[in-house]
Scaffold this motif. Sequence first.
Motif, PDB file in Angstrom:
ATOM      1  N   ILE A 192       0.843  -1.196   0.000  1.00 44.16           N
ATOM      2  CA  ILE A 192       0.000   0.000   0.000  1.00 44.16           C
ATOM      3  C   ILE A 192       0.875   1.242   0.000  1.00 44.16           C
ATOM      4  O   ILE A 192       0.623   2.216  -0.716  1.00 44.16           O
ATOM      5  N   ILE A 241      -1.019   8.404   3.717  1.00 44.91           N
ATOM      6  CA  ILE A 241      -1.540   7.034   3.656  1.00 44.91           C
ATOM      7  C   ILE A 241      -1.310   6.285   4.968  1.00 44.91           C
ATOM      8  O   ILE A 241      -2.246   5.821   5.614  1.00 44.91           O
ATOM      9  N   PRO A 261      -3.058   8.050   8.358  1.00 43.49           N
ATOM     10  CA  PRO A 261      -4.505   7.823   8.522  1.00 43.49           C
ATOM     11  C   PRO A 261      -4.864   6.358   8.781  1.00 43.49           C
ATOM     12  O   PRO A 261      -5.774   6.075   9.535  1.00 43.49           O
ATOM     13  N   LEU A 262      -4.132   5.426   8.165  1.00 42.29           N
ATOM     14  CA  LEU A 262      -4.454   4.015   8.365  1.00 42.29           C
ATOM     15  C   LEU A 262      -4.100   3.553   9.771  1.00 42.29           C
ATOM     16  O   LEU A 262      -4.665   2.603  10.286  1.00 42.29           O
ATOM     17  N   PHE A 301      -6.010   2.169  -1.515  1.00 41.35           N
ATOM     18  CA  PHE A 301      -5.972   2.822  -0.218  1.00 41.35           C
ATOM     19  C   PHE A 301      -7.318   2.604   0.470  1.00 41.35           C
ATOM     20  O   PHE A 301      -8.334   3.167   0.042  1.00 41.35           O
ATOM     21  N   PRO A 302      -7.334   1.816   1.524  1.00 44.15           N
ATOM     22  CA  PRO A 302      -8.633   1.398   2.068  1.00 44.15           C
ATOM     23  C   PRO A 302      -9.420   2.526   2.734  1.00 44.15           C
ATOM     24  O   PRO A 302     -10.624   2.412   2.898  1.00 44.15           O
ATOM     25  N   HIS A 303      -8.735   3.611   3.108  1.00 45.46           N
ATOM     26  CA  HIS A 303      -9.456   4.693   3.781  1.00 45.46           C
ATOM     27  C   HIS A 303      -9.968   5.737   2.813  1.00 45.46           C
ATOM     28  O   HIS A 303     -10.539   6.735   3.206  1.00 45.46           O
ATOM     29  N   MET A 304      -9.765   5.520   1.520  1.00 50.13           N
ATOM     30  CA  MET A 304     -10.223   6.497   0.537  1.00 50.13           C
ATOM     31  C   MET A 304     -11.287   5.867  -0.359  1.00 50.13           C
ATOM     32  O   MET A 304     -11.270   4.662  -0.587  1.00 50.13           O
TER      33      MET A 304
END
Lengths: 567, 376
Positions: free
Chosen positions: A468, A486, A489-490, B87-90
Amino acid sequence: MKKLKNSFNGLSVVKILIYAFFGLFMLLPLFSVFLVSFTGQPINILGSLTDPAILSSTIEKFKGASLENYKQVFSNAGYLDGLKNSLLLGFLVTLIVIVICVPMAYGIARTKMPFKKTISALCMVPLIVPTFISAYAFIIMFGRSGWVTEIYNVLGGEGMLLNPYSMAGVVTVQVFFFFPYALWTLVAAFKISDVSLEEASQNLGAKNWFTFIFVTFPLALPGIISSALLIFTVSFSDFGTPIVLAPKELNLLVVEAYREIAGFFNWGGAAILTVVMVIVAAFFFWLQHLFTKGKNYGSVSGKPKQQKLIENKTLTRILSGYSFLVVLVPLFAMLSVALQSVATTWGKDLLPNGYTLDHYKTIFTTSMGNIQNSIMLATGALVLSVIIATFVSYFVVRQNSSKLDFMASIPLVVPGIAFGIALIQTFNTAPLHLTGTAVLLIIAYTIRRLPYMVRSTMGAMRAIKQDIEEAAINLGATPLTAAITIIGPLMLPGIAAGSILVFITVIKEASVSILLAPPEWAPMSLAIFHNILRAEYYSAAAMSIVLIVLVLLLQGAANLLSRKQKL
Amino acid sequence: MGSVIINNMTKKFGEFTALHDINLEIEEGEFFALLGPSGCGKTTTMRCIAGFENPTSGKIYIGNNEVENIPANKRNCGMVFQSYALFPHMNVFDNVAYSLNIKELNSSNPVKQLAIYARLLNNRLGKHPKAIQEKVMEILKYVELDKHADRLTSELSGGQQQRVALARALVMEPAVLLMDEPLSNLDQKLRHSMRNTIRTIQQDLGITTIFVTHDQEEAMSMADRIAVMDKGHIVQIGTPTDLYSNPSTPFIADFVGTSNILSGTVAGEENGLVIVKGDGFVLRSANKALKDELNVIIRPEHVKVEAVDSIIDDKKTNVIEGTVIMSTYLGSIVRYDVQVGSYQLIVDTTYSSGSNIFEEGRKVKLTVEHERVLLI
Ligand SMILES: Nc1ncnc2c1ncn2[C@@H]1O[C@H](COP(=O)(O)OP(=O)(O)O)[C@@H](O)[C@H]1O
Ligand SMILES: [Mg+2]
């Protein structure tokens, strides 16, 4: 390492800054305390680097360096007693905690004892309460006019059942407020020890108690030793209990060191005691590490084997009743504080003479400042440790930076009072005069709690797959931008849980606050401490309750967060 | 857009050499597949091109520029990861807009940078400029995801996630598109339709594409050219038909399509045909023999099965006798396993209703034309 050369970028600057932070605020103070333990006089390393005059005086001091202070440890009766007493304290607490916890742990791990959930929940109480408040609670219970003393006298006893202002008092408080640290390790040890061996023993006709003593117990022994070593370190480093309860004639290293610095400004004495404390704590920490290496009691891979839980009614009832006795002590201690906080007066009676909310009113009018200070300082430490821990775990997980990993776990072995002394000594003059400022206080809190924060951010970091991050870089982001947009926030849920923990522990922190906090930045813990010293017990009680409620609320929020994360 | 050239690239991980002296020339606009079994170094090759690994030696050129000193984030290679790495949060839109935001970030003043960081962290903290919005929506429409722009990527199906990953890579108009086993996480049916989608898009945009796969059928049906890799070496480079009809080693013959591989010895020549003898067979081949001990390759579909009593002119074609040990229906073809000497040959025959099926245990004659007997 061609890669490093290619990626000299924002991230490597951050890495250098973090090393600088650790170097300046952790390694340098510890190192200069070590030097002072030889010279007997404050050493200004930073000053020596910037000012030739200071440098020459530093050199002078080194000419006078000697092992004098070290000899004193063994000749000065105060120091030697301090060391002996501290070791004895740790030893007694460890022994009693293990003896108390083994039956409880066995009950929780291996039997269907009634009220298991309630007992487990009550085991959280001691973890929430700062030790100086628990110590103070014991005064309310066991002191000259305490209600336990009253019951004891009514039943025909003479004087006090247990004098809280004594070694026995310190031991008792630590036992009842530190036992949960050992309990869960022990439960895990009993859960995973090989049941088939026990069954074999029983098949051979052995009685239950025989099996327990000669089979179950030895199997759980590694877990028991490991938690014993942990308890020893915790007890040895604890400052809150002894500072409230230890009488003048009872020398303990932590108290002695505090008095040397706060009472007499005896740098040499404080330094040598600090060095001794760090060495002892580090030694036991290392021993514990040695014992747990390769054996993970908490989380075994795979599922633990299905075990048959013992249902024998008599045994489980006895175990359950016994466990209640243990967990009720801290609970009663806290109820006593709560009761005192709403009492008009409370003399030598079972219950207060009357009830009032005046103490809370006083707190919220005159001591609002302390509450604000606590919150602001804790917030400061939280922000700083979030930033540092996030990057540290990034470097550790993604770049295998084991040096940073090691660095971030050093605070685990430095007792709070020792670290406080090291900081005061290093930053009390120019060029970096920070002693007595909120900045140093926040830095001290941050470093002390960083290991916990790093642990939870590291977990969150490990959960983010490398590709990622690579995807972000592939799309044009620099490593730093990828980290900010990235990775950060994750990691947020992990960071949030960790930062609540930091917030809680900072609010509970006693040693560093008492040593480093300037009056205008006095947090709640310091205010409570002063109130106890001045025997203003009612406002101390009210403030303690406010503190505990705050901690409880935050703990609830943290639990909620981690539950959400798991869903 | 650009070509990709790799010269003498070697990659070592410690003592272990993952890539041995790789040489590739991929033309502009070409759809190029790296094919090989798992662990042969495909991903490593791709990661070297993208800049995530540095070759131990050798040079890589993208669009005629040597890229050793260009970091991964400046190489302008669009990569589609095996796991998609969305991107899992987007949401879908923000995933695709990411590279455009980064591009803008790099060319803005600090104040504007803050605004861009804000909207990267949370899309409610700022609007995207019109140019970005239009560009993202255009590419989303292209991959038929414009209706899902606001969805979180976790709410999409595997095929949709795949297309987001593709759109995210394409929107930055990369010099090369790199895809690492992009279809391996999809189910059989979806895999077939995605093959067409990817191929069509690639043709449409004319983008140089390197496609990694361990599935020969995938490579054969999509790529212009294929490099077959084995244990860190490139074994053969060629068009799909090249590889199929002229495999350079038994490994390729086996890997690219199904093959019967028999070992034989050259026993002489006759009328321009090479005679090869082996255990239970004598075959004549119209192909050249480069050595005496060699492998005979025969594709299953190049063999015909006849009844053992049928009369065949063995001057015009090869005839071998064997025994059917198994027959399997595979849709429109029947596959026989035929025992010949110590070999079990695989034979595929098209099945039409009314034609003869040979049961197990029947003796049969197999025929293979001289040109179809490959010698390597
Ligand atoms: N970072 C690494 N460190 C050590 N060995 C690696 C690393 N990356 C890949 N390898 C090894 O290199 C070989 C090729 O790997 P890879 O390129 O991933 O193969 P493929 O993608 O073809 O399956 C494998 O044997 C793998 O174990
Ligand atoms: Mg791979």
